[in-house]
Scaffold this active site. Structure first.
Site, short mmCIF file in Angstrom:
data_model
loop_
_atom_site.label_atom_id
_atom_site.label_comp_id
_atom_site.label_asym_id
_atom_site.label_seq_id
_atom_site.Cartn_x
_atom_site.Cartn_y
_atom_site.Cartn_z
N CYS A 138 0.84 -1.21 0.00
CA CYS A 138 0.00 0.00 0.00
C CYS A 138 0.87 1.26 0.00
O CYS A 138 1.69 1.45 0.90
CB CYS A 138 -0.90 -0.03 1.23
SG CYS A 138 -1.71 1.52 1.62
N CYS A 143 0.45 3.39 3.06
CA CYS A 143 1.12 2.76 4.20
C CYS A 143 2.62 3.01 4.16
O CYS A 143 3.24 3.33 5.18
CB CYS A 143 0.85 1.26 4.21
SG CYS A 143 -0.89 0.81 4.32
#
Length: 107
Positions: free
Chosen positions: A33, A36
């Site tokens: 991600c 992230c």
């Protein structure tokens, strides 16, 4: 427990999370991600020098029970717990300061 760079090999159960004592930050996300990945330096910076705050990094996704039990919809989601109870939550935090302020609420 300081900042954890790797996701837990086996995520904790909701029951074990509810029984945690002290201050804990549960981070929901995935290694691939982009949001992230951008948040990692902020999370690490906010958690540095806080050995009494546990950091649990959980890989989330479809069918992952712990994330569903917390109603996680976007990554990263940080859930701040005090003695197993949710006190604060940040979704896609933009600054280390916002994370630090949330940690102050559970410390």
């Amino acid at each position: 427990m300081p900042y954890t760079s790797r996701h837990a090999a086996t995520p904790p159960t909701r029951e074990s999370v509810d029984q945690l004592t002290g201050a804990t930050v549960i981070e929901f996300g995935t290694p691939w991600c982009g949001h992230c990945q951008r948040a990692q330096p902020l999370i690490e910076q906010a958690l540095e020098d806080l050995p009494d705050v546990a950091h649990v990094k959980v890989e989330d996704g479809p069918g992952q029970r712990l994330g569903r039990s917390f109603g996680v919809k976007l990554w990263p989601t940080l859930v701040f717990l005090k003695d197993g109870k949710e006190i604060e939550r940040l979704v896609r935090p933009g600054t280390a300061q916002s994370i630090h302020e949330a940690i102050e609420k559970i410390s």
